[in-house]
Design a protein around this motif. Sequence first.
Motif, PDB file in Angstrom:
ATOM      1  N   GLU A  39       0.828  -1.203   0.000  1.00  0.00           N
ATOM      2  CA  GLU A  39       0.000   0.000   0.000  1.00  0.00           C
ATOM      3  C   GLU A  39       0.868   1.261   0.000  1.00  0.00           C
ATOM      4  N   GLU A  61       3.754   5.640  -5.716  1.00  0.00           N
ATOM      5  CA  GLU A  61       3.707   5.587  -7.181  1.00  0.00           C
ATOM      6  C   GLU A  61       2.678   6.563  -7.730  1.00  0.00           C
ATOM      7  N   GLU A  62       1.529   6.603  -7.082  1.00  0.00           N
ATOM      8  CA  GLU A  62       0.472   7.505  -7.549  1.00  0.00           C
ATOM      9  C   GLU A  62       0.834   8.962  -7.268  1.00  0.00           C
ATOM     10  N   LYS A  63       1.430   9.219  -6.128  1.00  0.00           N
ATOM     11  CA  LYS A  63       1.749  10.584  -5.734  1.00  0.00           C
ATOM     12  C   LYS A  63       2.835  11.193  -6.612  1.00  0.00           C
ATOM     13  N   TYR A  64       3.838  10.371  -6.985  1.00  0.00           N
ATOM     14  CA  TYR A  64       4.998  10.904  -7.718  1.00  0.00           C
ATOM     15  C   TYR A  64       5.087  10.393  -9.156  1.00  0.00           C
ATOM     16  N   ASP A  65       4.017   9.756  -9.630  1.00  0.00           N
ATOM     17  CA  ASP A  65       4.014   9.241 -11.007  1.00  0.00           C
ATOM     18  C   ASP A  65       5.268   8.409 -11.251  1.00  0.00           C
ATOM     19  N   SER A  87       2.225   1.681  -3.534  1.00  0.00           N
ATOM     20  CA  SER A  87       1.181   2.151  -4.457  1.00  0.00           C
ATOM     21  C   SER A  87       0.889   3.630  -4.247  1.00  0.00           C
ATOM     22  N   ALA A  88       0.868   4.062  -2.970  1.00  0.00           N
ATOM     23  CA  ALA A  88       0.597   5.465  -2.678  1.00  0.00           C
ATOM     24  C   ALA A  88       1.711   6.366  -3.219  1.00  0.00           C
ATOM     25  N   ARG A 128       7.364   4.298 -10.839  1.00  0.00           N
ATOM     26  CA  ARG A 128       7.313   2.846 -10.700  1.00  0.00           C
ATOM     27  C   ARG A 128       8.270   2.460  -9.578  1.00  0.00           C
TER      28      ARG A 128
END
Length: 744
Positions: A70, A76-80, A73-74, A82
């Motif tokens: 988790e 990855e989404e926050k900073y665009d 994933s957070a 991988r």
Amino acid sequence: MKAINHTFKKDLRSNISFYAAIGLLTMFAVFLSAVGFSDAAMIKDDIHKIMTEQHVEDAQFLTALEMTDEDISALEEKYDARIEQDAYLDYEEGEKSWRIFRGMDKVNVYTLLEGDDITGDNEILFDRDFADSNSLETGSTYVLDGHEFLIKGIGVRPDYLYSKKNDSDPWVDKENFGMILMTASGYDKLRESCQWQETRYYSVEYGDEERSEDFRRDIYENFHAYSYISDQSNSRINTPATSGDKIFSEAIVLIPVMAIVILILVAIVIGRMLEREQKYIGTLAALGYRRGEIGRHYMIYAIIPGIIGSVLGMALALIAGRDLAMYFVIDFQKLNYNYYIRPLIAVLCMVVPSLLFGLVAYRKTMKIFRRNVVSMLAERDDRTGRKHGMLEKSSMSFRRKFRIRELFSHPGRTVLILFCLLLSAFMCLEGFAMKDMVNDLVDKGAEKAAVYEYSYYLNHMELESDLGGVHGISTSYETPDNGASIGVMGVPEDSRFGGLEMKEGSFGSGFYISNAVSVERGLHKGDSIEVANPVTLEKYELEIFGVVADNTQQMIYTTYDEARKLMGLDEAYYNVVYSDEELPISGEDLAYVSDSKSMLDTFESAMSALSGFINGVMFMGVLMSVVSVYLVVNMIVESNKSSISMLKVLGYRDREINGIVLNTNHVLVILGFLLALPMCIALLRGVSAVMVSRMHVVLEPSFSPVSALICAAIIIISYFVSLFLLRRKVSRIDMVVSLKGNRE
């Protein structure tokens, strides 16, 4: 348009040496241009493709707090980005070591190069370099510490194209370090069944590089990140990623130098041809031919060797170019490189030489029209104030007069042959000097880099346990100006480090840079160097108290207490153990071990790869000497046909005539060699700077007297070889020539 009635066949036959020499030089120039620029394009395309498509990491980092799925994933989404946890196992047996990687899904995904992909838990892929060096075949069984694996094929990771076992190693060891790729499930089962050392870290690929600093602060504040290595600091990634641009930069400097030399030769030879045929040119002008027509006519003579050389050079590039191109990627993993001559490069290589030669010939033709027609018909140059009676009243011997006149009556020709002899001697000297530099690094590099026989680098900070040996501390920082990694080593007190050989200053308290850092960055005692903590990004300005004679490491040396203070450690932590004896330190505690013997073997293996390049430089020097001397001395023979014929009429034997005509440039050989010596010594420092920027090691300028003598012998032999080839031309000049009245 009136046709110019002139026998090309006769002129081609009489100028065959010109076409052969210029064609040969053009062939090599075209060959190197086609291969060099195509190789740079190949490396940039193929390596960039595999790094992009397989999502090579932008950085790797370690955290004190484990990140959950988790959390990842957070982020990855926050900073665009991988993000994926990477892992590998290390196993050693004798001199060989293996690194077994867990299959990745998002970052550093492997590429299948040969064979079938892995699906089963006992199936593996080897890297091609290790497989080739150890004669491993697809489909065979491989046993490692009692574990049996089926070799399914060949694969490579994008972050290990430059496959050094440790990033601090100076070079790769293809024979003794192998990389194995496994499925994630197969890796997990192997880890549970063996006692091999495992290393885990997180890899990240940014969608937006500008947000990397915010990401680093985030993982430091929320997950207590304590290590961060960017791709700029990781030589396994940065070296292959930038090699294409470096080869292009080298080619863009070397090729124009060769082109200028060839163009000068073309200009002088065509100029000599025009001088010889000025009566014919004056006749054409008197008959009403326009300058442009005559200029285009003589352009053909220069274009012919350009076409011949371009065709042969391109053919050679197509036949043997791939072998040379692969030399420049010899340190990297053997990918399925898509080498071919790029169409634009091929067109330029076929067109540019002939075009330049033609333009030079056209300009030389237009220049001769500065004379009036009467002067050309009379075969004289009224514009110049040449003193044909040079040394006329001197009592010196005829031979000496002839040589002096030949040297000073044609200053352009003399300067050209001196330049060619200087360049050839310089290239030969440079090759021998580089070989001496390499041998010096191999002999002394490992000794200076390894103060103790063994250096054990722990994978954690140790406080309580005494593992034996002498304790020190080592960590990595970044240089903010370029993001490169630089080590900081806190050396133990009352140890042999106190006797470090110094380039500047004497070792004590304070900070000292290695000579590799000093040369690459131009820093010396009294200067300062800025470093930054790669995790917190906190910057420090360190005053340099001296330079350590270490040519192989990008390192800042200091005392153990200074290093602890810099790192903010209150207690006596250590993470390096030095010893002259092998210590029984558990593999679970080790990051890696460095010993002087393996370091020396690595130096020798890597430096042997440079020998081909060095020999190539020397070969080009010898070739330049033979071709240029042959071409220019042939011009002397051509311009003195009448004199040579008259000497035969007067009873001079061929041997005596050879001594008069062919030996004119002996003094230029000596002068060229003597001028090349200081140039070579001066350039060695530049070569050292280039090598340290590319390989981050210093090749100390070193040139032995023995090498200078050998080089002198090679240049002299090559010079006399070219004179020997011209003896036949002198012997074929008939005595009748002196009766034809073609005197200058």
